[in-house]
Design an enzyme around this catalytic site. Structure first.
Site, PDB file in Angstrom:
ATOM      1  N   ALA A  97       0.864  -1.175   0.000  1.00 12.27           N
ATOM      2  CA  ALA A  97       0.000   0.000   0.000  1.00 12.27           C
ATOM      3  C   ALA A  97       0.900   1.225   0.000  1.00 12.27           C
ATOM      4  O   ALA A  97       2.040   1.151   0.482  1.00 12.27           O
ATOM      5  CB  ALA A  97      -0.863  -0.007   1.246  1.00 12.27           C
TER       6      ALA A  97
ATOM      7  N   GLY B 210       0.326  -4.926   0.781  1.00 12.45           N
ATOM      8  CA  GLY B 210      -0.804  -4.918  -0.153  1.00 12.45           C
ATOM      9  C   GLY B 210      -0.452  -5.532  -1.502  1.00 12.45           C
ATOM     10  O   GLY B 210      -1.317  -6.071  -2.193  1.00 12.45           O
TER      11      GLY B 210
ATOM     12  N   GLU C 181      -0.829  -9.118  -1.093  1.00  6.05           N
ATOM     13  CA  GLU C 181      -2.266  -9.386  -0.952  1.00  6.05           C
ATOM     14  C   GLU C 181      -2.980  -9.295  -2.301  1.00  6.05           C
ATOM     15  O   GLU C 181      -3.850 -10.110  -2.617  1.00  6.05           O
ATOM     16  CB  GLU C 181      -2.864  -8.401   0.061  1.00  6.05           C
TER      17      GLU C 181
ATOM     18  N   GLU D 258       4.019  -5.399   7.240  1.00  5.42           N
ATOM     19  CA  GLU D 258       3.265  -4.329   7.919  1.00  5.42           C
ATOM     20  C   GLU D 258       3.679  -4.151   9.374  1.00  5.42           C
ATOM     21  O   GLU D 258       3.599  -3.064   9.925  1.00  5.42           O
ATOM     22  CB  GLU D 258       1.752  -4.620   7.853  1.00  5.42           C
TER      23      GLU D 258
HETATM   24  C1  LIG Z   1      -4.466   1.926  -0.774  1.00  7.46           C
HETATM   25  C2  LIG Z   1      -4.186   0.491  -0.406  1.00  7.46           C
HETATM   26  C3  LIG Z   1      -4.123   0.301   1.073  1.00  7.46           C
HETATM   27  C4  LIG Z   1      -3.846  -1.167   1.403  1.00  7.46           C
HETATM   28  C5  LIG Z   1      -3.437  -1.321   2.847  1.00  7.46           C
HETATM   29  C6  LIG Z   1      -3.548  -2.766   3.267  1.00  7.46           C
HETATM   30  C7  LIG Z   1      -2.613  -3.041   4.323  1.00  7.46           C
HETATM   31  C8  LIG Z   1      -1.345  -3.084   3.694  1.00  7.46           C
HETATM   32  C9  LIG Z   1      -0.402  -2.316   4.154  1.00  7.46           C
HETATM   33  C10 LIG Z   1       0.839  -2.239   3.394  1.00  7.46           C
HETATM   34  O1  LIG Z   1       1.017  -2.729   2.319  1.00  7.46           O
HETATM   35  S1  LIG Z   1       2.026  -1.356   4.162  1.00  7.46           S
HETATM   36  C11 LIG Z   1       3.387  -1.396   3.021  1.00  7.46           C
HETATM   37  C12 LIG Z   1       4.135  -2.671   3.071  1.00  7.46           C
HETATM   38  N1  LIG Z   1       5.326  -2.526   2.284  1.00  7.46           N
HETATM   39  C13 LIG Z   1       6.489  -2.125   2.784  1.00  7.46           C
HETATM   40  O2  LIG Z   1       6.623  -1.863   3.956  1.00  7.46           O
HETATM   41  C14 LIG Z   1       7.639  -2.020   1.805  1.00  7.46           C
HETATM   42  C15 LIG Z   1       8.171  -0.622   1.788  1.00  7.46           C
HETATM   43  N2  LIG Z   1       9.276  -0.509   0.858  1.00  7.46           N
HETATM   44  C16 LIG Z   1      10.506  -0.968   1.125  1.00  7.46           C
HETATM   45  O3  LIG Z   1      10.782  -1.516   2.157  1.00  7.46           O
HETATM   46  C17 LIG Z   1      11.552  -0.749   0.080  1.00  7.46           C
HETATM   47  O4  LIG Z   1      11.103   0.261  -0.778  1.00  7.46           O
HETATM   48  C18 LIG Z   1      11.881  -2.017  -0.756  1.00  7.46           C
HETATM   49  C19 LIG Z   1      10.636  -2.637  -1.373  1.00  7.46           C
HETATM   50  C20 LIG Z   1      12.601  -3.044   0.120  1.00  7.46           C
HETATM   51  C21 LIG Z   1      12.839  -1.605  -1.940  1.00  7.46           C
HETATM   52  O5  LIG Z   1      13.961  -0.936  -1.419  1.00  7.46           O
HETATM   53  P1  LIG Z   1      14.880  -0.074  -2.426  1.00  7.46           P
HETATM   54  O6  LIG Z   1      15.988   0.463  -1.589  1.00  7.46           O
HETATM   55  O7  LIG Z   1      15.239  -0.871  -3.601  1.00  7.46           O
HETATM   56  O8  LIG Z   1      13.949   1.100  -2.952  1.00  7.46           O
HETATM   57  P2  LIG Z   1      13.471   2.396  -2.149  1.00  7.46           P
HETATM   58  O9  LIG Z   1      14.464   3.495  -2.383  1.00  7.46           O
HETATM   59  O10 LIG Z   1      13.132   2.069  -0.750  1.00  7.46           O
HETATM   60  O11 LIG Z   1      12.096   2.724  -2.912  1.00  7.46           O
HETATM   61  C22 LIG Z   1      12.042   3.474  -4.125  1.00  7.46           C
HETATM   62  C23 LIG Z   1      10.955   4.512  -3.985  1.00  7.46           C
HETATM   63  O12 LIG Z   1       9.705   3.841  -3.795  1.00  7.46           O
HETATM   64  C24 LIG Z   1       9.087   4.321  -2.608  1.00  7.46           C
HETATM   65  N3  LIG Z   1       8.299   3.247  -1.991  1.00  7.46           N
HETATM   66  C25 LIG Z   1       8.639   1.966  -1.840  1.00  7.46           C
HETATM   67  N4  LIG Z   1       7.656   1.286  -1.241  1.00  7.46           N
HETATM   68  C26 LIG Z   1       6.677   2.185  -0.999  1.00  7.46           C
HETATM   69  C27 LIG Z   1       5.396   2.094  -0.391  1.00  7.46           C
HETATM   70  N5  LIG Z   1       4.904   0.925   0.041  1.00  7.46           N
HETATM   71  N6  LIG Z   1       4.657   3.214  -0.287  1.00  7.46           N
HETATM   72  C28 LIG Z   1       5.106   4.395  -0.753  1.00  7.46           C
HETATM   73  N7  LIG Z   1       6.315   4.536  -1.363  1.00  7.46           N
HETATM   74  C29 LIG Z   1       7.081   3.441  -1.472  1.00  7.46           C
HETATM   75  C30 LIG Z   1      10.235   4.724  -1.713  1.00  7.46           C
HETATM   76  O13 LIG Z   1       9.794   5.598  -0.714  1.00  7.46           O
HETATM   77  C31 LIG Z   1      11.162   5.371  -2.717  1.00  7.46           C
HETATM   78  O14 LIG Z   1      10.655   6.658  -3.024  1.00  7.46           O
HETATM   79  P3  LIG Z   1      11.611   7.947  -2.908  1.00  7.46           P
HETATM   80  O15 LIG Z   1      12.145   7.978  -1.527  1.00  7.46           O
HETATM   81  O16 LIG Z   1      12.681   7.706  -3.935  1.00  7.46           O
HETATM   82  O17 LIG Z   1      10.708   9.091  -3.243  1.00  7.46           O
END
Ligand SMILES: CCCCCCC/C=C/C(=O)SCCNC(=O)CCNC(=O)[C@H](O)C(C)(C)COP(=O)(O)OP(=O)(O)OC[C@H]1O[C@@H](n2cnc3c(N)ncnc32)[C@H](O)[C@@H]1OP(=O)(O)O
Length: 283
Positions: A91, A134, A137, A157
């Site tokens: 998400a 997400g 999921e 999460e």
């Molecule tokens: C509207 C739907 C709602 C559904 C909610 C249902 C419940 C679910 C909740 C969730 O899904 S919570 C999110 C779970 N996911 C994570 O915690 C993963 C987060 N991301 C990471 O840990 C890392 O990005 C990565 C996947 C391990 C990759 O690492 P890497 O170093 O290769 O890249 P980054 O520099 O971290 O990422 C590039 C760029 O993308 C942005 N980003 C990554 N994931 C997300 C995200 N989930 N949400 C928003 N943005 C994300 C990250 O911030 C980077 O952006 P910038 O900093 O360059 O602007």
């Protein structure tokens, strides 16, 4: 009347309010779509800068495209994929981080994602790279899941002070069993493609570069079958999988909403956006 026409006409209220759709690539903001040869609807999540994080706009585009393909009598199967780096990294944390509990409960946040699972035609999820939160999921809402060698599945999460809210606790547990699902959800650690295949989360693993072609090949094979019988077959398999699922999904969503009443959820998401370690205060 031809049964395929009847199926297409069954949902006129949605089919006719959709944006126009041609065989050329469509004009969605967060996804790319295409009608491929052999009756296959192709959807590629397309927010590369955010690793295909699932923002509200992406959901709206995806839902619209799925409804469009579902209503299109020329389409017999659908493929959803992301990029080679990420199917979807979860998400959109930045969009979600300032939400509060009453709002999440009032709008029943995330309930609309269940519409993906209501698509009648079979969906093949082709996962390369990260399928987290997400994203994992969404992948599990697909009917058949295949993975590229570099795929990584996870429900991280817990690291953000929240829990899965789009079905992860229910579908992952059904797919790989309680102990491994519990381990993944409580530690936030990822599972690689080979293990996902060995545990039945995905049905096949292919080289990363050929994954989409393999998904299209499988989709063409399915699309060549009888459309109504295919939908019936999908319905009965899902019945085996889903009996009792709805209660579980609702329960999970309510508890997910209640994480928005905690400071630790606020801190976890703020820490991610600010690129620092979360400082848990246990409340
Ligand atoms: C509207 C739907 C709602 C559904 C909610 C249902 C419940 C679910 C909740 C969730 O899904 S919570 C999110 C779970 N996911 C994570 O915690 C993963 C987060 N991301 C990471 O840990 C890392 O990005 C990565 C996947 C391990 C990759 O690492 P890497 O170093 O290769 O890249 P980054 O520099 O971290 O990422 C590039 C760029 O993308 C942005 N980003 C990554 N994931 C997300 C995200 N989930 N949400 C928003 N943005 C994300 C990250 O911030 C980077 O952006 P910038 O900093 O360059 O602007």
């Amino acid at each position: 009347m031809n049964i395929l026409k009847q199926l297409a006409l069954k949902r006129p209220s949605t089919a006719f309010t959709l944006r126009t759709f041609t065989t050329a690539a469509s004009t969605y903001e967060n996804i790319l779509t295409e009608k491929k040869e052999g009756g296959v609807g192709f959807i590629q999540l397309n927010r590369p800068k955010a690793l295909n994080a699932l923002c509200d706009g992406l959901y709206k585009d995806l839902h619209s495209a799925l409804q469009s393909f579902d209503a299109d009598p020329e389409i017999g199967a659908i493929v959803i994929t992301g990029s080679e780096k990420a199917f979807a990294a979860g998400a959109d944390i930045k969009e979600m981080k300032d939400k509060e509990y009453p709002q999440t409960y009032l709008i029943d946040m995330l309930s609309w994602w269940e519409n993906v699972g209501k698509t009648r035609k079979p969906i093949i999820g082709a996962v390369n790279g990260y399928a987290l939160g997400g994203g994992c999921e969404l992948a599990m809402m697909c009917d058949i899941l295949i993975a590229g060698k570099n795929a990584k599945f996870g429900q991280p999460e817990i690291n953000l002070g929240t829990i899965p809210g789009m079905g992860g606790s229910q579908r992952l547990t059904r797919a790989i069993g309680k102990s491994r699902a519990m381990e993944m959800i409580l530690t936030g650690e990822m599972m690689d493609a080979e293990e996902a295949a060995s545990r039945g989360l995905v049905s096949r693993v292919h080289p990363t570069e050929s994954l989409v072609d393999e998904a299209l090949k499988m989709a063409r094979k399915i699309a060549a079958q009888s459309r109504p019988i295919t939908i019936m077959a999908k319905d009965v398999v899902n019945q085996a999988f889903e009996t009792g699922l709805q209660d579980g999904l609702k329960f999970e969503r309510r508890v997910f909403h209640s994480t928005f009443a905690t400071n630790d959820r606020r801190e976890g998401m703020a820490a991610f956006a600010e690129k620092r370690k979360a400082n848990w205060t246990q409340n």
